[in-house]
Design a protein around this motif. Structure first.
Motif, PDB file in Angstrom:
ATOM      1  N   UNK A 132       0.854  -1.184   0.000  1.00 21.48           N
ATOM      2  CA  UNK A 132       0.000   0.000   0.000  1.00 21.48           C
ATOM      3  C   UNK A 132       0.888   1.232   0.000  1.00 21.48           C
ATOM      4  N   UNK A 133       0.496   2.245  -0.765  1.00 22.16           N
ATOM      5  CA  UNK A 133       1.213   3.523  -0.728  1.00 22.16           C
ATOM      6  C   UNK A 133       0.202   4.640  -0.517  1.00 22.16           C
ATOM      7  N   UNK A 134       0.393   5.389   0.555  1.00 19.92           N
ATOM      8  CA  UNK A 134      -0.427   6.559   0.836  1.00 19.92           C
ATOM      9  C   UNK A 134       0.172   7.705   0.024  1.00 19.92           C
ATOM     10  N   UNK A 135      -0.618   8.304  -0.852  1.00 23.71           N
ATOM     11  CA  UNK A 135      -0.085   9.331  -1.754  1.00 23.71           C
ATOM     12  C   UNK A 135      -0.115  10.683  -1.047  1.00 23.71           C
ATOM     13  N   UNK A 136       1.020  11.028  -0.415  1.00 26.02           N
ATOM     14  CA  UNK A 136       1.131  12.297   0.318  1.00 26.02           C
ATOM     15  C   UNK A 136       2.197  13.150  -0.374  1.00 26.02           C
ATOM     16  N   UNK A 137       2.927  13.974   0.371  1.00 32.18           N
ATOM     17  CA  UNK A 137       3.952  14.821  -0.228  1.00 32.18           C
ATOM     18  C   UNK A 137       4.917  14.002  -1.081  1.00 32.18           C
ATOM     19  N   UNK A 138       5.133  14.427  -2.334  1.00 29.66           N
ATOM     20  CA  UNK A 138       5.960  13.654  -3.249  1.00 29.66           C
ATOM     21  C   UNK A 138       5.110  12.957  -4.304  1.00 29.66           C
ATOM     22  N   UNK A 139       3.789  12.926  -4.062  1.00 31.64           N
ATOM     23  CA  UNK A 139       2.877  12.341  -5.041  1.00 31.64           C
ATOM     24  C   UNK A 139       3.118  10.860  -5.261  1.00 31.64           C
ATOM     25  N   UNK A 140       2.589  10.353  -6.383  1.00 29.55           N
ATOM     26  CA  UNK A 140       2.761   8.922  -6.691  1.00 29.55           C
ATOM     27  C   UNK A 140       4.242   8.581  -6.904  1.00 29.55           C
ATOM     28  N   UNK A 141       5.010   9.391  -7.663  1.00 31.60           N
ATOM     29  CA  UNK A 141       6.429   9.034  -7.875  1.00 31.60           C
ATOM     30  C   UNK A 141       7.243   9.071  -6.578  1.00 31.60           C
TER      31      UNK A 141
END
Lengths: 342, 342
Positions: free
Chosen positions: A245-254
């Motif tokens: 799982x990846x929470x899309x916070x600062x830095x966005x998806x990349x």
């Protein structure tokens, strides 16, 4: 030499602090669960390690609301930012498979406005109840000549638990796994310094003006509450179909998806797979922001990325949709590193 | 409409944030213990519930440094405030008998000065090591146009553990119990808004001037590190001679000691029992501050109060003195409520 100086003269009102604390008692009590052993006002909050988690590992995260707070100041609406904060922290530990146990907040103000503190903490308590998380304590600091009288900063800290053999650490991720993107409710809590500059300076809008393309006011669109994915991911986690799982916070998806991938794997993301919501298109156009910069600063409409076996996509999608969260298959895991866009 | 706006133009430098995080890796690693399961950079920090605590209860607290930070800004000395914060949090959970497990910090700045962030976090890490506490995570937020470029706020969150049958909740306190006061190292982290007003405005001093009576500069005296009482109280806690503990923070002795007493008991405190250090006498005199106000705002030289049976005073005193902390019997528990001074 002055005569008869006091703490209140200097801007710190201990009586107001005491009254404010009393006013929070009921809000805090509304979040208690069977493991909560303390009441508001003790030096530390007491929480029994739950007996329903096998070999429990604690998972903890600290976060702030960032300059989304400026929208609360500008609109006078203070009961949503606490929800953003708790939901953000919940998502951060959910990434490793944990469910929340308890939360503590840090609220620092220039002047103790009892109504504002109540509103902020009400938001925290609402989201604590929604995420089945006890509001175990917190600190409300009066810092005159540090914060403006009508401003505050808000940070929070969450502790959750996961059974040792259910920790999600990305080690199950394989090339060919699918990426399922779950819709965000808006900007969540990232990119506000840039978004505010575009909306208020470049576009010259006020909080009550309509944000072009969105059908909503600037205030409503930019204060939209950061979504918690706990509810829609509980079933896929219990079914053990989640590889990462990846929470899309600062830095966005990349900036976030590679954090949970094994060293030799990357992600291929198809931009055409989901519709980027109007707010991002408006910000990009009005600010002349490069696409790569948009990708790094904003979530682009996806608040959480689920990595799972391609055969389990249906399970994840069904759970998301039953919880009212749109979901799309947005790409797959490939050999290599980082995120490449189709 | 402007063209080509970026996050960096708006004042948020993601690259600097990444470099800063890398620079903290070693500091964070220096605090790891055998229960720490994660490394810096994961969404949540992982910490195994220790297997050496019987029926563990988690004890948690949140706190900030308050406007003591202004002294760090004025002196350019940034490596002590993190120690104050960790020690403060450690004392808050020690009051209930807990030892620290892990800590997370929240550092919000106007501009990401990599050296300042390093210094602040070095202080946090030093005190984490001293208190055998893992620095499990944290958030460093860039908030331009919220904080001045060279200012920051710093808050922290601690989680500790205590065996269920060793929780100190004050229920063992009886009339006739003795009060042992443990020396503070200075103002700790309370009363700075008033102290700064007296020293910088009423007295017109600078940070390098001598603070009259103390033999130290204003900067050295007011930045003195908040003392942790974990080391000197471990033995009395293990020997089960401690009936109650009060960390003397905002509200002073009258605001904190009653928090841990049973409803029908109060405290009688003999002012002549200990010597109030020079800094308080100077502040009181220069500010013309009423004595009752001094008692509520400052710790008056005592950072922790131990409540124990009169026969166990020697055990507590010996442990304090072996750790280099002065201690005095300052009074006793009496029928009634609140704190009365002799």
């Amino acid at each position: 030499m002055s005569e008869g100086m006091s703490y209140a003269d200097a801007g710190v009102d201990l009586d107001a602090a005491e009254r404010t604390k009393e006013g929070l008692r009921e809000l805090v009590a509304s979040t208690r669960d069977r493991f909560t052993l303390s009441e508001l006002g003790q030096f530390g909050g007491l929480y029994q390690v739950p007996d329903d988690v096998d070999q429990p590992v604690l998972v903890s995260s600290a976060d702030g609301v960032g300059t989304k707070l400026k929208l609360a100041f500008a609109t006078g609406r203070h009961d949503t930012v606490g929800q953003c904060l708790v939901n953000h922290c919940t998502n951060d530990i959910l990434v490793q498979g944990a469910r929340p146990l308890f939360f503590l907040d840090y609220l620092a103000t220039g002047e103790m406005d009892e109504q504002v503190v109540q509103d902020v903490v009400r938001g925290v308590a609402i989201a604590c109840r929604e995420n089945a998380c006890a509001l175990l304590g917190g600190e409300t600091a009066q810092m005159p000549d540090f914060y403006a009288a009508d401003e505050y900063d808000l940070a929070g800290f969450i502790v959750g638990a996961v059974a040792r053999d259910r920790i999600i650490d990305g080690s199950a991720i394989r090339a060919g796994d699918a990426l399922v993107g779950l819709a965000s409710s808006g900007l969540h809590t990232n990119g506000y310094t840039l978004a505010r500059k575009i909306v208020f300076e470049a576009m010259g809008l006020g909080v009550d003006d309509e944000l072009p393309g969105t059908g909503r006011s600037v205030g409503a669109e930019l204060l939209a509450i950061h979504r918690s994915y706990l509810g829609v991911l509980r079933a896929p986690l219990e079914a053990r179909v989640v590889h990462g799982l990846a929470h899309v916070t600062g830095g966005g998806i990349p900036g976030n998806l590679p954090r949970v991938l094994p060293k030799d794997l990357g992600a291929s993301v198809d931009r055409a797979a989901w519709e980027v919501p109007a707010v991002y298109r408006t910000l990009q156009e009005a600010g002349g922001v490069a696409l790569g910069e948009m990708d790094r600063v904003f979530n682009m409409g996806l608040g959480m990325i689920v990595v799972c076996d391609a055969v389990d996509v249906g399970t994840v999608m069904a759970s998301a949709e039953s919880g009212g969260v749109e979901a799309w298959t947005i790409g797959s895991i490939v050999a290599g590193q980082g995120v490449s866009y189709l």
